[in-house]
Design an enzyme around this catalytic site. Structure first.
Site, PDB file in Angstrom:
ATOM      1  CB  CYS A  47      77.620  41.311  39.590  1.00 37.57           C
ATOM      2  SG  CYS A  47      77.681  39.640  38.910  1.00 37.57           S
ATOM      3  CG  HIS A  62      75.565  39.955  43.904  1.00 34.82           C
ATOM      4  ND1 HIS A  62      74.948  41.082  43.411  1.00 34.82           N
ATOM      5  CD2 HIS A  62      75.952  39.227  42.816  1.00 34.82           C
ATOM      6  CE1 HIS A  62      74.954  41.033  42.085  1.00 34.82           C
ATOM      7  NE2 HIS A  62      75.566  39.929  41.701  1.00 34.82           N
TER       8      HIS A  62
END
Length: 481
Positions: free
Chosen positions: A330, A427
């Site tokens: 991310c 994630h």
């Protein structure tokens, strides 16, 4: 439909863990139960079943209840972006970014959605177990409060006050809280719990009786320290231990100043062949590291500056020269590119910042936030994996031609030409046992047959049993109204 609230005599006294354990205990007793936290502050968020975001602790508590996480379980989430400002998420959606001094003016308007979410949960479940935030003893924050006594009184929810004996001064924590609260707030408190006791709990018998005598509140038990707490996902970066595991494969994760969604690290830390180190401010990346992970961040450009201030950019370059691996997740993926642009000032002052340059990609921050659970196929192994996305920004560039994964056939993430630098927006992927094993083998680590999800379930069962042994759970549940 009934509710009970666990508040703390201070921050980090173990409220989240107690609520998770009580949720599992109530479920095992046959209740349909749900967790609730009116207001949370955390950058470690989970994507809920209804496409919003809530605090990671409430997602764990939902798991303890055997239900899907929902935005009603944490209707107000504050995500710090700087020392003085936070993003405000209401019922799963971002509504504003405000300075701390301005949030006080916003709070009164948030009680309505908080109570709306709470009532929806009460209508669906036998029992709602509520977690407070911080401490009601912070009476300077009482005006407009939605997190502790303000909520308890508005919802007519009985309160159990928790003290942390591991910190010391637990008698003053409990008795002092009663001393500073006004009479109406004190009337909501039905009893207390002493948490995190090390040693023989009987040694605290005199102190326990003193608290009962001084406050007039009933004690519901002394909870010994729960040794397996570290096996459950942590919500606060301060709770992450500096090192975990004794394996020979060395992973170093950078503890960024605005680290976000670091639950990615928990499954790796439990792999028997892995030793995971959290590299904190002022520390160097160990020279014997095999894999460096740059985790998510709530402020990518701000944490790029923080990373460089620690000298970690130099350490990363040396690590790659030694033939090491790097994974950015991310915000960490965004940092690995050549440039991060924020023309609208979505994460701070508008502008652009040079990235680390280890991937030939660039990122531009955009107002639309991607919040989704997803299934992907890992490009290197061909294995399917589950994860979630929770980010702003779009990333593109030549290294995207070498995808880290594919989502419905569309390339996701990027990999460097030599394959040693990888970036992905996904994630939670390491919670997938098959993918985690394949990824570890890909980078030369020993994989195991660890069943991470099943292990979390076992720890929640053990936590419930732990609380049943040391608390009057029957009495606590009887208080709910």
């Amino acid at each position: 439909m009934k509710s009970l609230m666990i508040q703390g005599a201070g921050s980090n006294v173990g409220k989240s863990m107690l609520v998770a354990g009580l949720c599992r205990a109530a479920r095992l007793r046959g209740y349909s139960v749900a967790p609730f936290k009116p207001q949370n502050m955390s950058n470690n968020a989970a994507v809920s079943a209804d496409g919003g975001e809530i605090g990671r602790a409430q997602a764990l508590q939902a798991l303890a209840c055997g239900i899907e996480p929902h935005t009603d379980m944490n209707p107000v989430l504050l995500k710090p972006e700087s020392e003085t400002g936070s993003q405000v998420v209401v019922q799963g959606k971002r509504i504003a970014t405000v300075k701390a001094r301005d949030y006080a003016a916003l709070k009164p308007s948030l009680m309505a959605p908080v109570l709306q979410s709470f009532q929806r949960l009460k209508a669906q479940y036998d029992l709602v177990i509520v977690e407070g935030a911080g401490s009601p003893a912070e009476v300077n924050l009482r005006s407009g409060d939605i997190a502790n006594m303000g909520f308890a009184r508005a919802a007519n929810c009985p309160v159990i006050l928790t003290g942390d004996i591991d910190r010391g001064g637990v008698i003053a924590q409990i008795v002092g809280t009663q001393a500073v609260l006004e009479a109406g707030d004190n009337a909501m408190i039905a009893g207390f719990i002493i948490n995190k006791f090390r040693g023989d709990p009987r040694l605290f018998d005199d102190g326990y009786r003193l608290i009962e005598a001084r406050t007039g509140w009933r004690g519901f038990g002394v909870v010994p320290f729960f040794a397996d707490a570290h096996k459950l996902p942590a919500e606060d970066a301060l709770d992450l231990p500096s090192a975990r595991g004794l394996g020979g494969f060395r992973i170093a994760a950078l503890c960024l100043s605005r680290i976000a969604n670091f639950d990615d690290l928990d499954p790796l830390a439990q792999e028997p062949g892995v030793h995971l180190t959290m590299v904190r401010a002022g520390e160097v990346i160990p020279a014997d590291t095999d894999l460096v992970i740059i985790p998510g961040s709530k402020s990518t450009r701000g944490d790029l500056a923080f990373l460089r201030a620690q000298g970690w950019d130099v350490d990363l370059a040396a690590h790659l020269r030694r033939g090491g691996w790097v994974l950015g997740i991310c915000g960490g993926y965004q940092m690995l590119g050549s440039l991060v642009r924020d023309p609208l000032g979505l994460e701070g002052p508008a502008g652009e910042t040079a990235g680390l340059g280890h991937l030939t990609v660039q990122t531009e921050m955009t107002p639309d936030k991607r919040l989704t659970r997803t299934r992907a196929v890992h490009a290197a192994s061909g294995l399917e994996m589950q994860g979630y996305e929770i980010h702003i920004g779009r990333t593109d560039g030549p290294d995207r031609a070498r995808a880290f994964a594919f989502i419905d056939g569309v390339p996701e993430g990027a990999v460097s030409a030599n394959g040693r630098v990888m970036g992905s927006y996904l994630h939670g992927m390491f919670a997938d046992d098959g993918f985690r094993a394949a990824f570890l083998r890909q980078i030369g680590a020993q994989a195991s047959d660890l069943a991470y999800g099943a292990g979390v379930e076992e720890v929640l069962d053990a936590l419930a049993a732990h609380l049943e042994q040391c608390l009057d759970v029957e009495g606590l549940l009887a208080l709910a109204r």
